[in-house]
Design an enzyme around this catalytic site. Structure first.
Site, short mmCIF file in Angstrom:
data_model
loop_
_atom_site.label_atom_id
_atom_site.label_comp_id
_atom_site.label_asym_id
_atom_site.label_seq_id
_atom_site.Cartn_x
_atom_site.Cartn_y
_atom_site.Cartn_z
N GLY A 12 45.19 39.79 23.51
CA GLY A 12 46.16 38.22 23.15
C GLY A 12 47.52 38.94 22.49
N SER A 13 47.61 39.47 22.77
CA SER A 13 48.88 40.30 22.13
C SER A 13 49.80 38.99 22.58
CB SER A 13 49.25 41.14 22.11
OG SER A 13 49.58 41.89 23.25
N ARG A 66 31.51 32.59 41.83
CA ARG A 66 32.85 32.63 41.12
C ARG A 66 33.20 31.20 41.35
NH1 ARG A 66 36.29 37.39 40.38
NH2 ARG A 66 35.23 39.08 40.96
N MET A 91 41.91 39.00 32.73
CA MET A 91 41.66 40.44 33.33
C MET A 91 40.01 40.43 34.75
SD MET A 91 43.43 42.26 32.67
CE MET A 91 43.75 43.97 33.51
N ARG A 92 40.27 38.88 35.42
CA ARG A 92 39.88 38.03 36.23
C ARG A 92 40.16 38.24 38.09
NH1 ARG A 92 34.20 38.71 36.55
NH2 ARG A 92 32.97 37.24 37.70
N LEU A 94 41.07 35.89 40.89
CA LEU A 94 41.05 34.44 40.86
C LEU A 94 41.16 33.94 41.87
CD1 LEU A 94 43.86 32.32 38.16
CD2 LEU A 94 41.22 32.99 37.73
N ASN A 108 51.88 34.12 35.12
CA ASN A 108 50.74 35.53 34.93
C ASN A 108 51.92 36.76 34.49
OD1 ASN A 108 48.84 37.46 34.94
ND2 ASN A 108 49.71 38.75 36.84
N HIS A 110 52.49 40.73 34.03
CA HIS A 110 51.83 41.96 34.51
C HIS A 110 53.23 43.27 34.76
CE1 HIS A 110 49.99 44.69 37.81
NE2 HIS A 110 51.47 45.50 37.61
N VAL A 145 46.92 39.43 45.03
CA VAL A 145 47.26 40.01 43.60
C VAL A 145 48.42 40.14 43.48
CG1 VAL A 145 46.40 42.07 42.11
CG2 VAL A 145 45.00 41.08 44.32
C1 GAR Z 1 48.88 43.39 29.07
O1 GAR Z 1 49.60 44.28 29.15
C2 GAR Z 1 49.35 41.66 30.56
O2 GAR Z 1 50.72 42.93 31.27
C3 GAR Z 1 48.24 43.20 31.12
O3 GAR Z 1 47.03 43.43 30.37
C4 GAR Z 1 47.60 43.50 28.55
C5 GAR Z 1 47.32 42.10 27.56
O4 GAR Z 1 47.14 42.69 26.77
N1 GAR Z 1 47.76 42.25 31.85
C6 GAR Z 1 47.64 42.95 33.23
O5 GAR Z 1 46.81 43.81 33.74
C7 GAR Z 1 46.91 41.75 34.01
N2 GAR Z 1 46.01 42.69 35.75
P1 GAR Z 1 47.34 41.36 25.13
O6 GAR Z 1 46.08 40.88 25.38
O7 GAR Z 1 47.54 41.91 24.65
O8 GAR Z 1 48.88 40.49 26.00
#
Ligand code: GAR
Length: 191
Positions: A12-13, A66, A91-92, A94, A108, A110, A145
């Protein structure tokens, strides 16, 4: 201010960056809910420490259903009068149910320069391809996606001796700058 829910699965940063930016006096949005599909997501503790309401809607409790999982998420979002959803390390995948319900109002982030490298392992793929640059993308969520209109991108260099972990860290720092800016811009001009 626009009522935003942040959906997470892990550390969750990015969520923390969004919450911190919402604390600025001219912020056009507030984070009214942090929702995780995993009870053990570290971001839940971070959100609680920042005084943001949290919810857990554990996908495992719904088995393969789902639709029922997403309906449960939808119910929580409605209970908090959410107007915009920001996926941040959610990471799921939708289904069209939730994506359709939030069409044009779900963002989102990415960790690649889309349309390059949708999906997972983006940093290893950028290094393997010999790319000179990597980065991150904020986009509207559509049924495809990591597809959908791009709202913003940030570029970082790939270093000659980069590992996926080192590159991920550099990209993540850029994400923390990009996402609050892109969300704020979106909330000021939603259409
Ligand atoms: C981040 O790098 C985000 O872009 C990526 O997961 C990480 C989450 O970090 N997202 C994906 O790969 C989505 N498919 P965080 O929990 O510290 O924000």
């Amino acid at each position: 201010r626009v009522r935003v829910a942040v959906l997470i699965s892990g550390a969750g940063s990015n969520m923390a960056a969004l919450v911190d930016a919402a604390g600025e006096s001219d912020a056009p949005y507030e984070v009214v809910l942090v929702l995780s599909n995993k009870a053990e997501a570290g971001g839940l503790t971070v959100a609680e420490a920042k005084g943001v309401p949290t919810a857990i809607v554990d996908h495992a409790a719904f088995g393969k259903d789902r639709a029922a999982h997403e309906q449960a998420i939808q119910t929580v979002l409605e209970a908090h009068h959410v107007e915009v959803v920001a996926l941040a390390g959610y990471m799921r995948l939708l289904t069209p149910f939730l994506v359709g319900r939030w069409a044009g109002r779900m963002l989102n982030i990415h960790p690649s320069l889309l349309p390059k490298y949708p999906g997972l392992d983006t940093h290893a793929r950028a290094i393997a391809a010999g790319d000179a640059e990597a980065g991150c993308t904020v986009h509207l969520v559509t049924e495809g996606v990591d597809d959908g209109p791009v709202l913003g991108q940030a570029v970082v260099p790939v270093q000659p001796d980069d590992t996926p972990a080192a590159l991920a860290q550099r990209v993540l720092a850029a994400e923390h700058q990009l996402y609050p800016q892109a969300l704020a811009r979106f909330c000021r001009t939603p259409d």
